[in-house]
Design an enzyme around this catalytic site. Sequence first.
Site, PDB file in Angstrom:
ATOM      1  N   HIS A 145      50.775  80.759 102.146  1.00 56.71           N
ATOM      2  CA  HIS A 145      49.953  80.156 101.088  1.00 56.71           C
ATOM      3  C   HIS A 145      50.745  79.971  99.789  1.00 56.71           C
ATOM      4  CE1 HIS A 145      45.968  80.286 103.031  1.00 56.71           C
ATOM      5  NE2 HIS A 145      46.486  81.301 103.709  1.00 56.71           N
TER       6      HIS A 145
ATOM      7  N   GLU B 192      49.877  78.252  97.333  1.00 56.86           N
ATOM      8  CA  GLU B 192      48.932  78.203  96.196  1.00 56.86           C
ATOM      9  C   GLU B 192      48.588  79.603  95.697  1.00 56.86           C
ATOM     10  OE1 GLU B 192      48.228  77.973  99.288  1.00 56.86           O
ATOM     11  OE2 GLU B 192      46.155  78.523  99.780  1.00 56.86           O
TER      12      GLU B 192
ATOM     13  N   CYS C 209      47.794  76.715 106.186  1.00 57.92           N
ATOM     14  CA  CYS C 209      47.010  77.647 107.015  1.00 57.92           C
ATOM     15  C   CYS C 209      46.037  76.863 107.913  1.00 57.92           C
ATOM     16  CB  CYS C 209      46.308  78.650 106.100  1.00 57.92           C
ATOM     17  SG  CYS C 209      45.799  80.150 106.957  1.00 57.92           S
TER      18      CYS C 209
END
Lengths: 222, 74
Positions: free
Chosen positions: A201, A203, A85
Site C-alpha cells: 500500500h 498510499e 491490493c
Amino acid sequence: MKVAIIRFLGTNCDYDCKYACDVLGIKSEFVWHEETSLKGFDCVILPGGFSYGDYLRSGVLAKFSPIMNAVREFANKGGYVMGICNGFQILTESRLLPGVLLKNNNLRFIHKDVYLKTEGSRCYFLKDSNKNLLKMPIAHGEGNYFCTKEQLEYLKDNDMIVLRYASEDGSVDEDANPNGSVFNIAGICNEKGNVFGLMPHPERAVGHLGIDGEEIWKSLLE
Amino acid sequence: MKYTVIVKPKKAILDPQGKAIKKVAENYFGKDIGDIRVGKYFEIESSEPKETIEELANKILSNDVTEDYEVIES
C-alpha cells in the site's frame, strides 16, 4: 494530472488514496463504479478493500462493473492505471495484468511492513524513483501471486516485474517472502508499463504514515 | 433445468486450504487419510442451454489460470 479513484461496493482504501494525492498536491476525484466514462482523467487508481465482499474470488465481481469497460479502454489507449491490493486482484481478473492472486500460503491475513526491491522495470509509476529498496505496509489475505512458468518467463523477458519482496538488506529470498508469491513478486506492470498492480500500500506510506510511498505517487506530479 | 458446476484448483496449484484440512483430519483420525483439495460447488436452476452454463463457468465462476471446472446437467 487528474486522478480518478474508483469506488466499488466494499472499497475501503479510497480515502487513503485521496490522502496520498492531497499530500503530494495531485488533483483527484472519486468515481463511482456505475459510471461509464473516464473523460477528463489522466490516471486511474483502483484502491484496496474488499470489493463485493471478496465473494467468489477476490476482484472477479468488480471486473463486471460498468466502469471497468472504461478502465479497459483507458488502459488500452495508454492511460495510467494503478491497482493496489484488491485493485491488483481486479486487474488480474480483468486480464489487464497476467496471473492471479491466491490465498496467502500460511492462510493468514498478513498486516505488516515489508521491504520491496525495485526491479528496474518499464513501469511508469516508478519512473521518478531512484531508490532500489522501498518500505511499505502490506495488508491482505490473498496476495500470493501465481502465474505459469511461461508467464513468469514472459514477465522477466519484458521487464514487467516491478517490485519483489526483500529483506531489509535488499536480498530477495524465501525468508523475505510473506505470502508464497512466485519469484517473490509484489508488483508487476503490463508490456507498455502504463498498467501497474501491487499488493503493498503506497498510499499508507506517505505524509505522516511513511516516506517511501512517495516514490510511486510522485510519478503523477506534473 | 438444474445444473451443477464444480470448480477445483488445477493439479499443479498448491492448495493451502486443503493442506490445513488434511492436517486437522490427521490429528482427528490419528493417521494420514490422504490428500484433500478444496474447490467450489454451484447449484444453478436455469432454462438456458448447457452452453450458456459452460460460458458462465468459464468466464465468471472459474479462473483458468488456477482452476478447472465441470458442468453437470441433472
